[in-house]
Design a protein around this motif. Structure first.
Motif, PDB file in Angstrom:
ATOM      1  N   GLU A 147       0.832  -1.209   0.000  1.00  0.00           N
ATOM      2  CA  GLU A 147       0.000   0.000   0.000  1.00  0.00           C
ATOM      3  C   GLU A 147       0.867   1.259   0.000  1.00  0.00           C
ATOM      4  OE1 GLU A 147      -2.545  -0.743   3.374  1.00  0.00           O
ATOM      5  OE2 GLU A 147      -4.114  -1.602   2.098  1.00  0.00           O
ATOM      6  N   LYS A 148       1.970   1.246   0.752  1.00  0.00           N
ATOM      7  CA  LYS A 148       2.891   2.387   0.775  1.00  0.00           C
ATOM      8  C   LYS A 148       3.510   2.590  -0.610  1.00  0.00           C
ATOM      9  CE  LYS A 148       7.160   4.005   3.025  1.00  0.00           C
ATOM     10  NZ  LYS A 148       7.993   4.192   1.860  1.00  0.00           N
ATOM     11  N   MET A 149       3.925   1.487  -1.245  1.00  0.00           N
ATOM     12  CA  MET A 149       4.514   1.588  -2.588  1.00  0.00           C
ATOM     13  C   MET A 149       3.494   2.148  -3.589  1.00  0.00           C
ATOM     14  SD  MET A 149       6.710  -1.983  -2.539  1.00  0.00           S
ATOM     15  CE  MET A 149       6.594  -2.197  -4.282  1.00  0.00           C
ATOM     16  N   ASN A 153       3.903   5.678  -5.523  1.00  0.00           N
ATOM     17  CA  ASN A 153       3.863   5.704  -6.990  1.00  0.00           C
ATOM     18  C   ASN A 153       2.810   6.692  -7.485  1.00  0.00           C
ATOM     19  OD1 ASN A 153       4.643   4.863  -9.595  1.00  0.00           O
ATOM     20  ND2 ASN A 153       2.954   3.394  -9.668  1.00  0.00           N
ATOM     21  N   GLN A 154       1.646   6.667  -6.851  1.00  0.00           N
ATOM     22  CA  GLN A 154       0.564   7.592  -7.218  1.00  0.00           C
ATOM     23  C   GLN A 154       0.987   9.042  -6.961  1.00  0.00           C
ATOM     24  OE1 GLN A 154      -3.073   7.006  -4.969  1.00  0.00           O
ATOM     25  NE2 GLN A 154      -4.285   7.294  -6.828  1.00  0.00           N
ATOM     26  N   GLN A 155       1.637   9.288  -5.831  1.00  0.00           N
ATOM     27  CA  GLN A 155       2.114  10.633  -5.493  1.00  0.00           C
ATOM     28  C   GLN A 155       3.124  11.122  -6.532  1.00  0.00           C
ATOM     29  OE1 GLN A 155      -0.285  11.657  -3.286  1.00  0.00           O
ATOM     30  NE2 GLN A 155       1.314  12.670  -2.088  1.00  0.00           N
ATOM     31  N   ASP A 164       7.815   9.105   2.407  1.00  0.00           N
ATOM     32  CA  ASP A 164       9.075   9.424   3.096  1.00  0.00           C
ATOM     33  C   ASP A 164       9.354  10.927   3.058  1.00  0.00           C
ATOM     34  OD1 ASP A 164       9.542   6.763   3.745  1.00  0.00           O
ATOM     35  OD2 ASP A 164      10.761   6.390   1.949  1.00  0.00           O
ATOM     36  N   GLU A 165       9.098  11.548   1.929  1.00  0.00           N
ATOM     37  CA  GLU A 165       9.307  12.999   1.804  1.00  0.00           C
ATOM     38  C   GLU A 165       8.339  13.762   2.703  1.00  0.00           C
ATOM     39  OE1 GLU A 165      10.921  12.932  -2.835  1.00  0.00           O
ATOM     40  OE2 GLU A 165       8.792  13.216  -2.427  1.00  0.00           O
ATOM     41  N   LEU A 166       7.098  13.273   2.805  1.00  0.00           N
ATOM     42  CA  LEU A 166       6.117  13.899   3.693  1.00  0.00           C
ATOM     43  C   LEU A 166       6.560  13.795   5.152  1.00  0.00           C
ATOM     44  CD1 LEU A 166       2.770  12.702   2.059  1.00  0.00           C
ATOM     45  CD2 LEU A 166       3.598  15.060   2.192  1.00  0.00           C
ATOM     46  N   LYS A 168       9.681  13.602   6.253  1.00  0.00           N
ATOM     47  CA  LYS A 168      10.805  14.528   6.433  1.00  0.00           C
ATOM     48  C   LYS A 168      10.297  15.957   6.587  1.00  0.00           C
ATOM     49  CE  LYS A 168      14.168  11.800   3.849  1.00  0.00           C
ATOM     50  NZ  LYS A 168      14.919  11.689   2.593  1.00  0.00           N
ATOM     51  N   MET A 169       9.302  16.331   5.779  1.00  0.00           N
ATOM     52  CA  MET A 169       8.732  17.678   5.868  1.00  0.00           C
ATOM     53  C   MET A 169       8.060  17.873   7.227  1.00  0.00           C
ATOM     54  SD  MET A 169       7.303  17.977   1.909  1.00  0.00           S
ATOM     55  CE  MET A 169       5.899  18.885   2.377  1.00  0.00           C
ATOM     56  N   GLU A 170       7.386  16.838   7.722  1.00  0.00           N
ATOM     57  CA  GLU A 170       6.703  16.912   9.006  1.00  0.00           C
ATOM     58  C   GLU A 170       7.709  17.067  10.147  1.00  0.00           C
ATOM     59  OE1 GLU A 170       4.136  13.820  11.655  1.00  0.00           O
ATOM     60  OE2 GLU A 170       3.583  13.965   9.527  1.00  0.00           O
ATOM     61  N   VAL A 171       8.829  16.319  10.060  1.00  0.00           N
ATOM     62  CA  VAL A 171       9.877  16.422  11.088  1.00  0.00           C
ATOM     63  C   VAL A 171      10.471  17.830  11.087  1.00  0.00           C
ATOM     64  CG1 VAL A 171      12.195  15.621  11.728  1.00  0.00           C
ATOM     65  CG2 VAL A 171      10.402  13.973  11.127  1.00  0.00           C
ATOM     66  N   ARG A 172      10.727  18.385   9.909  1.00  0.00           N
ATOM     67  CA  ARG A 172      11.261  19.751   9.810  1.00  0.00           C
ATOM     68  C   ARG A 172      10.283  20.749  10.407  1.00  0.00           C
ATOM     69  NH1 ARG A 172      12.388  19.097   3.860  1.00  0.00           N
ATOM     70  NH2 ARG A 172      14.032  17.550   3.889  1.00  0.00           N
TER      71      ARG A 172
END
Length: 179
Positions: A147-149, A153-155, A164-166, A168-172
């Motif tokens: 489901e994550k993959m 892929n859809q994103q 993963d990018e989301l 990282k943005m949330e941690v920042r």
């Protein structure tokens, strides 16, 4: 249309094309049995003379060994399995007094077998084309990964950030709020 016991329990009959593909893969091999596999299981069909009764058979299924024969005669199959199996989930049945159906549950459900017994010819596992499965057929961890993959892929296709990018943005964002 014939089905194996494992297919009956899951309601998946083999198609004519599947049977033909399996037969062509095993053509030219002089094995005393035919076999097929899915990621989690191996099904073996061993022909025996008709009318064979279950009490006439000598069958041993162990974690890394398989032995099949008629009592008082040389074994039809005897040797080390290429991979380990779950003995408690593996079974055999005599069908129509002329064939033994052996169902083996693999310990490693994510690996294709190249052969059944280590001393038998190997198949090219890169040519295996598994049947499509439903997400509901998968265990929780594998399903989450798939489901994550799919989400990532859809994103990507929409030009949006992956999971993963989301993160990282949330941690920042959290880090900048704390500072």
């Amino acid at each position: 249309m014939s089905t194996t016991s494992s297919q009956r329990k899951r309601g998946k009959p083999r198609t004519r094309l599947t049977r033909e593909r399996e037969a062509s893969e095993q053509a030219g091999r002089t094995l005393p049995y035919t076999w097929r596999q899915e990621l989690g299981e191996v099904d073996i069909v061993v022909p025996v003379p008709k009318p064979t009764r279950a009490k006439d058979l000598a069958i041993t299924i162990q974690k890394k060994k398989l032995s099949v024969g008629l009592k008082g005669k040389d074994n039809i199959l005897d040797g080390e399995l290429c991979k380990e199996i779950k003995v408690e989930d593996s079974t055999w049945t005599l069908e129509d007094q002329q064939s033994i159906l052996i169902h083996l549950e693999k310990v490693n459900e994510q690996q294709w077998w190249e052969n059944v017994l280590t001393h038998h010819p190997k198949i090219d596992t890169r040519k295996i084309q598994p049947e499509n499965s439903k997400l509901s057929d998968l265990d929780g961890e594998t399903r989450g990964m798939v489901e994550k993959m799919m989400f990532d892929n859809q994103q990507k296709q929409m030009g949006k950030p992956t999971s993963d990018e989301l993160k990282k943005m949330e941690v920042r964002t959290v880090a900048s709020v704390v500072i």
